[in-house]
Design a protein around this motif. Sequence first.
Motif, short mmCIF file in Angstrom:
data_model
loop_
_atom_site.label_atom_id
_atom_site.label_comp_id
_atom_site.label_asym_id
_atom_site.label_seq_id
_atom_site.Cartn_x
_atom_site.Cartn_y
_atom_site.Cartn_z
N TYR A 62 -4.92 71.96 22.49
CA TYR A 62 -4.47 70.82 21.71
C TYR A 62 -5.17 70.75 20.35
N TYR A 63 -4.46 70.17 19.39
CA TYR A 63 -4.95 70.03 18.02
C TYR A 63 -4.79 68.58 17.56
N HIS A 64 -5.33 68.27 16.39
CA HIS A 64 -5.11 66.98 15.76
C HIS A 64 -4.99 67.17 14.26
N PHE A 65 -4.26 66.26 13.61
CA PHE A 65 -4.14 66.32 12.15
C PHE A 65 -5.51 66.10 11.51
N TYR A 66 -5.68 66.69 10.33
CA TYR A 66 -6.99 66.64 9.68
C TYR A 66 -6.81 66.62 8.17
N HIS A 67 -7.74 65.98 7.49
CA HIS A 67 -7.83 66.07 6.03
C HIS A 67 -9.29 65.89 5.64
N ALA A 68 -9.76 66.70 4.71
CA ALA A 68 -11.17 66.69 4.33
C ALA A 68 -11.60 65.36 3.75
N SER A 69 -10.69 64.67 3.05
CA SER A 69 -11.05 63.41 2.40
C SER A 69 -10.66 62.19 3.22
N ASP A 70 -9.38 62.12 3.57
CA ASP A 70 -8.86 60.94 4.28
C ASP A 70 -7.63 61.36 5.06
N LEU A 71 -7.58 61.00 6.33
CA LEU A 71 -6.46 61.42 7.19
C LEU A 71 -5.12 60.97 6.63
N SER A 72 -5.08 59.82 5.97
CA SER A 72 -3.82 59.31 5.42
C SER A 72 -3.27 60.21 4.30
N MET A 73 -4.11 61.13 3.79
CA MET A 73 -3.68 62.05 2.74
C MET A 73 -3.04 63.31 3.32
N ASN A 74 -3.03 63.43 4.65
CA ASN A 74 -2.32 64.53 5.30
C ASN A 74 -0.84 64.15 5.33
N GLU A 75 -0.03 64.92 4.62
CA GLU A 75 1.38 64.56 4.44
C GLU A 75 2.16 64.49 5.74
N VAL A 76 2.01 65.50 6.60
CA VAL A 76 2.77 65.51 7.86
C VAL A 76 2.36 64.34 8.74
N ILE B 204 4.07 66.62 18.76
CA ILE B 204 3.10 65.59 18.38
C ILE B 204 3.24 64.41 19.33
N TYR B 205 2.21 64.16 20.13
CA TYR B 205 2.22 63.05 21.08
C TYR B 205 1.74 61.77 20.39
N ASN B 206 2.42 60.67 20.70
CA ASN B 206 2.07 59.39 20.09
C ASN B 206 0.88 58.76 20.81
N THR B 207 -0.27 59.37 20.63
CA THR B 207 -1.52 58.87 21.20
C THR B 207 -2.67 59.32 20.30
N ASN B 208 -3.79 58.59 20.33
CA ASN B 208 -4.97 58.90 19.51
C ASN B 208 -4.63 58.98 18.02
N LYS B 209 -3.84 58.03 17.55
CA LYS B 209 -3.44 58.03 16.14
C LYS B 209 -4.64 58.04 15.22
N GLU B 210 -5.68 57.26 15.54
CA GLU B 210 -6.85 57.14 14.66
C GLU B 210 -7.58 58.47 14.48
N ASP B 211 -7.38 59.39 15.42
CA ASP B 211 -8.02 60.71 15.33
C ASP B 211 -7.03 61.80 14.88
N GLY B 212 -5.82 61.38 14.48
CA GLY B 212 -4.84 62.36 14.02
C GLY B 212 -3.85 62.81 15.07
N TYR B 213 -3.58 61.93 16.08
CA TYR B 213 -2.66 62.23 17.18
C TYR B 213 -3.16 63.43 18.00
N VAL B 214 -2.34 63.82 18.97
CA VAL B 214 -2.60 65.02 19.77
C VAL B 214 -1.40 65.94 19.63
N LEU B 215 -1.65 67.20 19.30
CA LEU B 215 -0.59 68.16 19.02
C LEU B 215 -0.70 69.39 19.90
#
Length: 339
Positions: free
Chosen positions: A51-65, A162-173
Motif C-alpha cells: 500500500y501507498y499514500h499520496f505525498y508532497h514535500a511541502s503540503d499534501l494539498s499541493m499534490n494534484e491527484v 484509492i481507498y477513502n480512508t486515512n485522508k489526513e495521511d494521503g489516503y491508502v492506495l
Amino acid sequence: MIELNNISVHIVGNKNRFEHLVKSKMPLELDESMKELMLKFFQNAFKADEYYHFYHASDLSMNEVFTYVTRIFENPESLHDESINLAQFLFDKSVHPKIKAGEFFTAYFQNCNYKGEIIDAIGLFKTENKDLFLKIKHDNYFFDLETDKGVNLNKLDKACFIYNTNKEDGYVLSIADKTNGTEAQFWTDEFLQVKQVEDEFYNTEKTMSVFKNYVEERMPEEFEMSRIDQADFLNRTMEFFQEHEEFETEAFSQQILQQPELIESFNNYKSEYELDTQEMLADHFGIAEKAVKKQTRHYKSIIKLDKNFHIYVHGDRSKIEQSEDSHGKFYKIYFEEES
C-alpha cells in the motif's frame, strides 16, 4: 459486493510527440454485463498487500491527484469533471519519450473491502499496449478471417486504487504497473506522487532487501567471504523470515550474524543506509508472509562458474566445499540422490 458506480475515459497522448489529449464529453454508460467485465479487468491488476499514500514535500494539498480525488469523494457526481482535470494533469506530465499514449479511465467504486472496512474507492487506470486479435466471421457456410487490435483484459498496464480512508495521511492506495524503469517511475513519482505505507509489508520487504545488499556488497569488502558463505547467509535469512512471525533486530543478529564483528558491520551498514536514504529501518515488526514470498525471487543463491555452470545453493552449507588444484578451482558437492 464491490460495485462500479461511475466511469469516464479519455485518450492521453505524449505531449512531446505532439500527440493529443482527447477529452470525452460524457461518462461511459455501461450495462450490467459490461460493468462486471470491467470490474474483473480492473481488480485483476492488484496482487500483493503493498500500500501507498499520496505525498508532497511541502503540503499534501499541493499534490494534484490528491486534490482531484478528494473532490470526487466529497461529491461523486463530479467524477467526470474531475476526470478531465486528472487527464489534463497526466497529459502535462507525459513528456518522456518512452511514455505511450493510451486510454485513461477514472472510476468510482462502492462497497470496497479494505481490511474489513467497507468504504468507497476511486480507480485510475491506463491502457497503453494493444494485442492483435483474430476474428472469425461466417455467413451460412462461407467463412472469413479478420484481425483487429484491442486491450487484453488480463493485461492492464497502469492502475491505482484509492481507498477513502486515512485522508489526513494521503489516503491508502494500491498501485500496479506492468512497465519498468522510467515508465514505472513516471506513474508513481511524477503523476501520482506517492510513498509506500510503512506497514508490516513495507518493513519486511525493506529489511530483507537491505540485508541482502549488505551480504552481497559489504560483507566481501570487510571479511574473507566465499560465495558459499554468502549463499549460506541468504538461505538462513530466508528461513528466519519464513519461520518467524515477528522480527526483532537483536534476535535476528544473534541467530544469523552471530559474530560480534559481523553484527557491528551490519549495524554500521544499516546506519549508513538510513542516513543516505532518510528512511529508518524498524527494529521490531510483524513479518508479512506475502512480502517474504515476494522476496524469494531475489534471494536466489546462485554461484556462476565462468560460462559453463550454475550452482544453486538451497541449504546445508556443509555439503559444498571450494578448493583448488593444478587443474584450477573447483567445488566439491556431497549428495544422496540425483534426479
